[in-house]
Design an enzyme around this catalytic site. Structure first.
Site, PDB file in Angstrom:
ATOM      1  N   LYS A  99       0.842  -1.203   0.000  1.00  0.00           N
ATOM      2  CA  LYS A  99       0.000   0.000   0.000  1.00  0.00           C
ATOM      3  C   LYS A  99       0.879   1.256   0.000  1.00  0.00           C
ATOM      4  CE  LYS A  99      -0.321  -0.265   5.035  1.00  0.00           C
ATOM      5  NZ  LYS A  99      -1.119  -0.784   6.166  1.00  0.00           N
ATOM      6  N   TYR A 139      17.095  30.332   6.238  1.00  0.00           N
ATOM      7  CA  TYR A 139      15.945  31.060   6.809  1.00  0.00           C
ATOM      8  C   TYR A 139      16.042  31.122   8.335  1.00  0.00           C
ATOM      9  CZ  TYR A 139      13.434  30.655   2.352  1.00  0.00           C
ATOM     10  OH  TYR A 139      13.040  30.744   1.043  1.00  0.00           O
TER      11      TYR A 139
HETATM   12  C1  LIG Z   1      -0.350  -1.831   6.733  1.00  0.00           C
HETATM   13  C2  LIG Z   1      -0.943  -3.098   7.164  1.00  0.00           C
HETATM   14  C3  LIG Z   1      -0.144  -4.229   7.388  1.00  0.00           C
HETATM   15  C4  LIG Z   1       1.368  -4.201   7.322  1.00  0.00           C
HETATM   16  O1  LIG Z   1       1.899  -3.646   8.514  1.00  0.00           O
HETATM   17  P1  LIG Z   1       3.466  -3.605   8.801  1.00  0.00           P
HETATM   18  O2  LIG Z   1       3.563  -3.214  10.224  1.00  0.00           O
HETATM   19  O3  LIG Z   1       4.056  -2.579   7.898  1.00  0.00           O
HETATM   20  O4  LIG Z   1       3.998  -4.972   8.540  1.00  0.00           O
HETATM   21  C5  LIG Z   1      -0.794  -5.412   7.695  1.00  0.00           C
HETATM   22  N1  LIG Z   1      -2.140  -5.469   7.793  1.00  0.00           N
HETATM   23  C6  LIG Z   1      -2.935  -4.402   7.616  1.00  0.00           C
HETATM   24  C7  LIG Z   1      -4.395  -4.530   7.752  1.00  0.00           C
HETATM   25  C8  LIG Z   1      -2.364  -3.181   7.310  1.00  0.00           C
HETATM   26  O5  LIG Z   1      -3.158  -2.103   7.136  1.00  0.00           O
END
Ligand SMILES: *Cc1c(COP(=O)(O)O)cnc(C)c1O
Length: 402
Positions: free
Chosen positions: A63, A295
Site C-alpha cells: 500500500k 531562513y
Molecule cells: C499496513 C498493514 C499491514 C502491514 O503492517 P506492517 O507493520 O508494515 O507490517 C498489515 N495489515 C494491515 C491490515 C495493514 O493495514
C-alpha cells in the site's frame, strides 16, 4: 575593469560538447532521488517466506506505493522472492498493480463503501475487505448480475477499534453471508494494534495476547466452517514475535522493506534495507565565523566554515522538524546538516571534510559504505515512526531502481 584574462575556459570538466538529443531529459540522478534496491526486496521476501515456513502464505503489503518504494517494482520483486499475494489500501492501488500485469491475489485492506467501487474491484478481480452485511449485500448483487462469484475476506475487530465487525457478530454475519449465494467468503482476518510496541520482550505483549485469544475464540465458534477460510492476523511485528500469530497467512509491510518494527529487536533474520535517499551538492561555499545560515539564521557558524548546499528539502519529504539534527554520509564520512531545512534545499557543514566538490552525492538515508542511516534515526530526532518516514518521500524525487 576586472581582468578577464585569469579565467581558464579550457578546463576539460567545464567544456561543452555538442548537444546530444538524448541528454535533453535530465538524468533522474541529477539532483536528488530515492534509490530502491529491488534485490533487497526479493531477499527480504525470501527470508520472510523461509521464516514463516511452507504452511503459511506471505502477503506482501504494498500500500501507499509500497511505502514509497514504488508499488510495481516492489510487488514484482516480492513475488520473485516467494510472496504469495499482495495487500493494498485502496481500489486505485489494486488497479495500478493489475495494469502492471500482476495476476496474483490482491486484497484491499481498506473499506470500499459504494457500489461503483465494489463493482470496479469485482471487475479487476480484487478482493474487498468486508466489515458488515451492508457491503456483503452489495457484493452479492454485483456478483448475481454478472454471473460470477465475488471473493471477499471478512474483517473482525479484536481490539484495533478500526475496521471489522465485532467479535460477537461474526458467527451470525458469516451465516448470513453463506446465505448470499453469489459471495465466496475465502478469508477472515484481524489486525494487531500494539504488536510493535513490546516486540523487544520475548513474550507476546499482553494486549496482543488478548487479541490472539479473541481471534481464536471467534474461529472456534465457526466450527468446521473455519477450515475453508484463510485466517490471518499478523503484521510485521506479529510475524516476527510469535508463530502462534501466523495462522494461514501473514501480512508483511515494514519488514519486507528491510526494517524491524521495534527498536533493539534482536533477530537473526538477514533483512536488507531497500531504500536510500541521495542528493547532490549544488554549491560549495566558504564563509566567515559568525555567519547566519538559511531562513531564520537558526545556525551561525562557530568558525570559518566550508558549506555545501544540497538540492533536497521538505517539499521532497525531508521533514523540516529534522533541521539541524541529521547528518549525511559521503563515502562513509558523516557531515552535519545545519540551519533550517528549506522547501528545496538544505546546507551541510563540510568544514571537516573540505574536499567535497559540487556534483558529489550525499546519502541522507540508507547505507553508504560502513555507515547506515536508518529511518529510525530520523524518527528518534523528529518524533515519528519509520512507516511515516518511508512514505513521506514525494514524487518529485525520482525512484531509481537498482
Ligand atoms: C499496513 C498493514 C499491514 C502491514 O503492517 P506492517 O507493520 O508494515 O507490517 C498489515 N495489515 C494491515 C491490515 C495493514 O493495514
Amino acid at each position: 575593469m576586472p581582468s578577464m584574462s585569469k579565467i581558464d575556459k579550457s578546463d576539460k570538466s567545464l567544456t561543452f560538447d555538442a548537444i546530444n538529443e538524448n541528454k535533453l531529459n535530465p538524468d533522474p540522478r541529477s539532483r536528488a532521488w530515492v534509490e530502491i534496491d529491488s534485490k533487497a526486496i526479493e531477499n527480504n521476501s525470501r527470508v520472510l517466506k523461509k521464516f514463516i515456513g511452507k504452511d503459511c502464505f506471505l502477503m506482501a503489503v504494498v500500500k501507499a506505493d509500497a511505502y514509497g518504494h514504488g508499488a510495481e517494482t516492489v510487488a514484482k520483486s516480492a513475488l520473485n522472492g516467494g510472496a504469495d499475494s499482495l495487500g493494498v489500501a485502496t481500489l486505485e492501488e489494486g488497479i495500478e498493480l493489475r495494469n502492471a500485469g500482476l495476476k496474483c491475489q490482491i486484497l484491499i485492506l481498506g473499506n470500499l463503501i459504494n457500489k461503483e467501487e465494489l463493482y470496479s474491484a469485482f471487475c479487476w478481480d480484487l478482493i474487498p475487505t468486508i466489515s458488515g452485511i451492508r457491503e456483503a449485500i452489495i457484493c452479492n448483487n454485483i456478483a448475481e448480475n454478472n454471473h460470477k462469484k465475488f471473493v471477499i475476506h471478512l474483517k473482525v475487530d479484536t481490539g484495533m477499534t478500526r475496521l471489522g465487525c465485532s467479535c460477537n457478530e461474526v458467527k451470525e454475519l458469516i451465516d448470513k453471508i453463506d446465505y448470499l449465494e453469489n459471495i465466496s467468503l475465502k478469508g477472515i482476518y484481524s489486525h494487531l494494534a500494539i504488536a510493535d510496541k513490546d516486540l523487544e520482550n520475548t513474550n507476546i505483549p499482553n494486549f496482543t495476547k488478548i487479541q490472539l485469544t479473541r481471534f481464536e475464540k471467534v474461529l472456534e465458534s465457526l466450527g468446521a466452517r473455519k477450515r475453508l477460510l484463510c485466517k490471518h492476523l499478523a503484521n510485521s511485528a506479529g510475524t516476527l514475535s510469535d508463530s502462534r500469530l501466523h495462522f494461514d497467512m501473514v501480512r508483511v509491510g515494514l519488514s519486507l522493506y528491510g526494517y524491524f518494527p521495534a527498536n533493539n529487536f534482536e533477530s537473526d533474520l538477514r533483512l536488507i534495507p531497500a531504500l536510500k535517499v541521495k542528493a547532490r551538492v549544488t554549491l560549495v561555499r566558504e564563509v566567515e565565523k559568525g555567519t547566519g545560515v538559511g531562513y531564520g539564521h537558526f545556525f551561525k557558524t562557530q568558525r570559518k566554515s566550508k558549506l555545501a548546499v544540497v538540492a533536497i528539502g521538505y517539499a521532497d519529504g525531508v521533514s523540516r522538524n529534522l533541521s539541524g539534527k541529521i547528518s549525511a554520509s559521503i563515502g562513509g564520512f558523516l557531515v552535519p546538516q545545519v540551519g533550517a531545512i528549506a522547501m528545496d534545499q538544505m546546507v551541510f557543514d563540510i568544514t571537516d571534510k573540505p574536499d567535497i566538490k559540487t556534483g558529489q552525492v550525499l546519502t541522507l538515508l540508507g547505507t553508504d559504505g560502513e555507515v547506515f542511516i536508518s529511518p529510525q534515526n530520523w524518527c528518534d530526532l523528529s518524533g515519528t515512526i519509520p512507516w511515516e518516514v518511508l512514505c513521506s518521500f514525494r514524487n518529485r524525487l525520482p525512484r531509481v531502481v537498482t
